[in-house]
Design a protein around this motif. Sequence first.
Motif, PDB file in Angstrom:
ATOM      1  N   PHE A 239       0.822  -1.212   0.000  1.00 41.64           N
ATOM      2  CA  PHE A 239       0.000   0.000   0.000  1.00 41.64           C
ATOM      3  C   PHE A 239       0.857   1.264   0.000  1.00 41.64           C
ATOM      4  CE2 PHE A 239      -3.080  -2.943   2.185  1.00 41.64           C
ATOM      5  CZ  PHE A 239      -3.934  -3.034   1.094  1.00 41.64           C
ATOM      6  N   MET A 240       2.068   1.200   0.540  1.00 38.72           N
ATOM      7  CA  MET A 240       2.969   2.352   0.592  1.00 38.72           C
ATOM      8  C   MET A 240       4.367   1.927   0.213  1.00 38.72           C
ATOM      9  SD  MET A 240       3.890   4.935   3.779  1.00 38.72           S
ATOM     10  CE  MET A 240       2.247   5.605   3.881  1.00 38.72           C
ATOM     11  N   ASP A 241       5.024   2.717  -0.615  1.00 35.15           N
ATOM     12  CA  ASP A 241       6.379   2.418  -1.065  1.00 35.15           C
ATOM     13  C   ASP A 241       7.244   3.657  -0.879  1.00 35.15           C
ATOM     14  OD1 ASP A 241       8.671   1.452  -2.208  1.00 35.15           O
ATOM     15  OD2 ASP A 241       7.904   1.426  -4.259  1.00 35.15           O
ATOM     16  N   LYS A 242       8.065   3.650   0.186  1.00 36.46           N
ATOM     17  CA  LYS A 242       8.975   4.767   0.484  1.00 36.46           C
ATOM     18  C   LYS A 242       8.219   6.107   0.550  1.00 36.46           C
ATOM     19  CE  LYS A 242      12.843   2.414  -1.775  1.00 36.46           C
ATOM     20  NZ  LYS A 242      13.829   2.442  -2.898  1.00 36.46           N
ATOM     21  N   GLY A 243       7.095   6.102   1.251  1.00 36.21           N
ATOM     22  CA  GLY A 243       6.307   7.322   1.433  1.00 36.21           C
ATOM     23  C   GLY A 243       5.323   7.609   0.329  1.00 36.21           C
ATOM     24  N   VAL A 244       5.392   6.855  -0.772  1.00 33.91           N
ATOM     25  CA  VAL A 244       4.465   7.049  -1.890  1.00 33.91           C
ATOM     26  C   VAL A 244       3.207   6.214  -1.633  1.00 33.91           C
ATOM     27  CG1 VAL A 244       4.109   6.819  -4.366  1.00 33.91           C
ATOM     28  CG2 VAL A 244       6.372   7.444  -3.477  1.00 33.91           C
ATOM     29  N   CYS A 245       2.058   6.878  -1.574  1.00 32.83           N
ATOM     30  CA  CYS A 245       0.802   6.168  -1.342  1.00 32.83           C
ATOM     31  C   CYS A 245      -0.363   7.034  -1.812  1.00 32.83           C
ATOM     32  CB  CYS A 245       0.633   5.826   0.149  1.00 32.83           C
ATOM     33  SG  CYS A 245       0.347   7.283   1.191  1.00 32.83           S
ATOM     34  N   THR A 246      -1.542   6.417  -1.821  1.00 31.82           N
ATOM     35  CA  THR A 246      -2.763   7.166  -2.154  1.00 31.82           C
ATOM     36  C   THR A 246      -3.777   6.981  -1.020  1.00 31.82           C
ATOM     37  OG1 THR A 246      -3.629   5.264  -3.397  1.00 31.82           O
ATOM     38  CG2 THR A 246      -2.408   6.945  -4.642  1.00 31.82           C
ATOM     39  N   ASN A 247      -3.288   6.935   0.205  1.00 31.65           N
ATOM     40  CA  ASN A 247      -4.146   6.648   1.355  1.00 31.65           C
ATOM     41  C   ASN A 247      -5.231   7.707   1.565  1.00 31.65           C
ATOM     42  OD1 ASN A 247      -2.683   4.363   1.797  1.00 31.65           O
ATOM     43  ND2 ASN A 247      -1.534   5.139   3.544  1.00 31.65           N
ATOM     44  N   GLN A 248      -4.899   8.988   1.328  1.00 35.51           N
ATOM     45  CA  GLN A 248      -5.906  10.033   1.535  1.00 35.51           C
ATOM     46  C   GLN A 248      -6.969   9.995   0.439  1.00 35.51           C
ATOM     47  OE1 GLN A 248      -4.646  13.953   2.612  1.00 35.51           O
ATOM     48  NE2 GLN A 248      -2.964  13.221   3.879  1.00 35.51           N
ATOM     49  N   ALA A 249      -6.566   9.591  -0.767  1.00 32.32           N
ATOM     50  CA  ALA A 249      -7.554   9.395  -1.828  1.00 32.32           C
ATOM     51  C   ALA A 249      -8.475   8.226  -1.472  1.00 32.32           C
ATOM     52  CB  ALA A 249      -6.856   9.133  -3.161  1.00 32.32           C
ATOM     53  N   GLU A 250      -7.907   7.164  -0.898  1.00 37.56           N
ATOM     54  CA  GLU A 250      -8.704   6.013  -0.486  1.00 37.56           C
ATOM     55  C   GLU A 250      -9.656   6.388   0.652  1.00 37.56           C
ATOM     56  OE1 GLU A 250      -8.911   3.323  -2.030  1.00 37.56           O
ATOM     57  OE2 GLU A 250      -7.119   3.281  -3.291  1.00 37.56           O
ATOM     58  N   SER A 251      -9.227   7.305   1.531  1.00 37.90           N
ATOM     59  CA  SER A 251     -10.096   7.786   2.604  1.00 37.90           C
ATOM     60  C   SER A 251     -11.333   8.458   2.021  1.00 37.90           C
ATOM     61  CB  SER A 251      -9.331   8.765   3.499  1.00 37.90           C
ATOM     62  OG  SER A 251     -10.184   9.356   4.454  1.00 37.90           O
ATOM     63  N   TYR A 252     -11.137   9.240   0.969  1.00 33.94           N
ATOM     64  CA  TYR A 252     -12.265   9.881   0.290  1.00 33.94           C
ATOM     65  C   TYR A 252     -13.219   8.827  -0.277  1.00 33.94           C
ATOM     66  CZ  TYR A 252     -14.850  11.964  -3.571  1.00 33.94           C
ATOM     67  OH  TYR A 252     -15.845  12.328  -4.435  1.00 33.94           O
ATOM     68  N   PHE A 253     -12.657   7.802  -0.946  1.00 29.97           N
ATOM     69  CA  PHE A 253     -13.500   6.760  -1.529  1.00 29.97           C
ATOM     70  C   PHE A 253     -14.258   5.984  -0.458  1.00 29.97           C
ATOM     71  CE2 PHE A 253     -10.525   6.826  -5.328  1.00 29.97           C
ATOM     72  CZ  PHE A 253     -11.440   7.477  -6.127  1.00 29.97           C
ATOM     73  N   SER A 254     -13.638   5.806   0.703  1.00 26.26           N
ATOM     74  CA  SER A 254     -14.320   5.136   1.805  1.00 26.26           C
ATOM     75  C   SER A 254     -15.565   5.906   2.212  1.00 26.26           C
ATOM     76  CB  SER A 254     -13.369   4.994   3.003  1.00 26.26           C
ATOM     77  OG  SER A 254     -14.032   4.427   4.105  1.00 26.26           O
ATOM     78  N   ARG A 255     -15.447   7.228   2.305  1.00 23.18           N
ATOM     79  CA  ARG A 255     -16.602   8.058   2.666  1.00 23.18           C
ATOM     80  C   ARG A 255     -17.680   8.005   1.582  1.00 23.18           C
ATOM     81  NH1 ARG A 255     -17.106  12.253   6.350  1.00 23.18           N
ATOM     82  NH2 ARG A 255     -14.851  12.179   6.703  1.00 23.18           N
ATOM     83  N   LEU A 256     -17.285   8.157   0.334  1.00 30.84           N
ATOM     84  CA  LEU A 256     -18.259   8.150  -0.760  1.00 30.84           C
ATOM     85  C   LEU A 256     -18.933   6.782  -0.880  1.00 30.84           C
ATOM     86  CD1 LEU A 256     -19.615   9.626  -3.086  1.00 30.84           C
ATOM     87  CD2 LEU A 256     -17.651   9.057  -4.540  1.00 30.84           C
ATOM     88  N   ARG A 257     -18.162   5.706  -0.636  1.00 25.40           N
ATOM     89  CA  ARG A 257     -18.732   4.360  -0.720  1.00 25.40           C
ATOM     90  C   ARG A 257     -19.764   4.152   0.386  1.00 25.40           C
ATOM     91  NH1 ARG A 257     -17.825   1.867  -5.239  1.00 25.40           N
ATOM     92  NH2 ARG A 257     -15.552   2.019  -5.033  1.00 25.40           N
ATOM     93  N   ARG A 258     -19.468   4.633   1.594  1.00 26.93           N
ATOM     94  CA  ARG A 258     -20.440   4.515   2.691  1.00 26.93           C
ATOM     95  C   ARG A 258     -21.683   5.343   2.389  1.00 26.93           C
ATOM     96  NH1 ARG A 258     -20.557   0.271   4.074  1.00 26.93           N
ATOM     97  NH2 ARG A 258     -19.054  -0.078   2.425  1.00 26.93           N
ATOM     98  N   MET A 259     -21.495   6.507   1.765  1.00 29.77           N
ATOM     99  CA  MET A 259     -22.645   7.321   1.373  1.00 29.77           C
ATOM    100  C   MET A 259     -23.519   6.565   0.389  1.00 29.77           C
ATOM    101  SD  MET A 259     -20.849  11.086   0.945  1.00 29.77           S
ATOM    102  CE  MET A 259     -22.268  11.788   0.099  1.00 29.77           C
ATOM    103  N   GLU A 260     -22.892   5.921  -0.591  1.00 23.91           N
ATOM    104  CA  GLU A 260     -23.645   5.218  -1.623  1.00 23.91           C
ATOM    105  C   GLU A 260     -24.337   3.980  -1.062  1.00 23.91           C
ATOM    106  OE1 GLU A 260     -22.875   3.486  -6.107  1.00 23.91           O
ATOM    107  OE2 GLU A 260     -21.399   3.030  -4.576  1.00 23.91           O
ATOM    108  N   VAL A 261     -23.604   3.170  -0.317  1.00 22.42           N
ATOM    109  CA  VAL A 261     -24.142   1.884   0.144  1.00 22.42           C
ATOM    110  C   VAL A 261     -24.979   2.030   1.406  1.00 22.42           C
ATOM    111  CG1 VAL A 261     -23.522  -0.427   0.952  1.00 22.42           C
ATOM    112  CG2 VAL A 261     -22.197   0.656  -0.878  1.00 22.42           C
TER     113      VAL A 261
END
Length: 318
Positions: A239-261
Motif C-alpha cells: 500500500f505504501m512504497d517509500k512514502g508514496v501512497c494514495t491513502n488520503q484518496a482512499e479515505s475519500y473513496f471510503s466516505r463516498l462508498r459509505r454514502m452510496e451503500v
Amino acid sequence: MQHFLLSATARTLSLKQVFRMSDQEAYETFCQLRWPENDGEAVCPKCGCVETYNITSRRRFKCVACHHQFSVTSGTIFASRKLSFTDLLAAIVIFVNGAKGVSALQVSRDLDVQYKTAFVLSHKLREAMSLEQQNRTLNGVVEIDGGYFGGYVKQENVKAERKDRRLVQNRTGKRQCVVIMRERGGKSLPFVVRVEGDAVPFVRDHVATLATIHADEGTGWDALHAGWDTKRVNHSVQFMDKGVCTNQAESYFSRLRRMEVGTHHHIAGPYLNAYAQEASWREDNRRVSNGSQAMLVGESAMASPVSRKWAGYWQRGN
C-alpha cells in the motif's frame, strides 16, 4: 487520544438550539450570512447601494438609489422559498451533521415536508457546497486515484453462473469512474469520467506543474509522467512504497462508498457528480465543528445564484 468527532469542540450547534430560535432570530442569521461585510444590513443586489428602506411587514427591502425591492433570499439558491427561516436553518444543520451524508427521506421526516421538497433542498445545498471547489488549484503532494460508482449487476442465483463485477465487460453502462485529486494535508477535487485516463485533462487544468503526484500503477496515469514529478505505488505488492501512497484518496473513496451503500443505497448516474462533490466537501471540513460547517454552507448558499437545475420552470430564464 479522543477522536475529534467525539469531542465537545465538534459540537457547537444543535437542532435543539435552532428550534428554540424564533423565526425572527433565524431571519437575522440569514441576513448576517448574506451581508457579513455590512454587519447584516441589506445591500442592494442590483446597484450595490448600502442605503435601503426596511419594509418590515413583508421582510423586504427597497433601495434608496434605484428603488429595487428585494428580500434576503432574492437572487440566491433559496429564492422563492416556501419554508420558514427556522426550517431552512434546521435543514442546513441536519445536512452537515451527517458524517456520511443524509438521505432526503430522513430530511423529509425531520422537517415534516414532502420527499420531493427534501430532495430538491438537499441538492441545492450540494450545489452550494460545490461553490468552494470552483477554480481550485492543487499544489504540493497530490494523490490521484479513481473508483467506480453507480450502476448495479444483479447476481445469478447459482454460484457457478455469477459474474465478476470487477471486469469491464460485466459492468453496467450506468457505472462511472469518480477520480479524486487530493492535496496532502489540504483540499480535494473530484471529477466524474468514463475511465481513469479520461481525467488527465482535468489534472492539467487543476494541478500545478511544480506539484508531486502520487498514483497507483493503473495505465491511465502513465500520461502524468509527461508533465509532473509522478511517483507510483504498486498496490498488488504494497500500500505504501517509500512514502508514496494514495491513502488520503482512499479515505475519500471510503466516505463516498459509505454514502452510496449505507446512506443513499443508490446514486443515479446524473447525480453522481453532486454526491462526489459533497463527499469532497465533507472530507475537506471533517475537522471543523458542526456549527462552523453549518455557517460555511449557509454562506455558500447565500452567495450562490438561483439554481438553474433545481428551480421551478419560472426561474429557469437565461
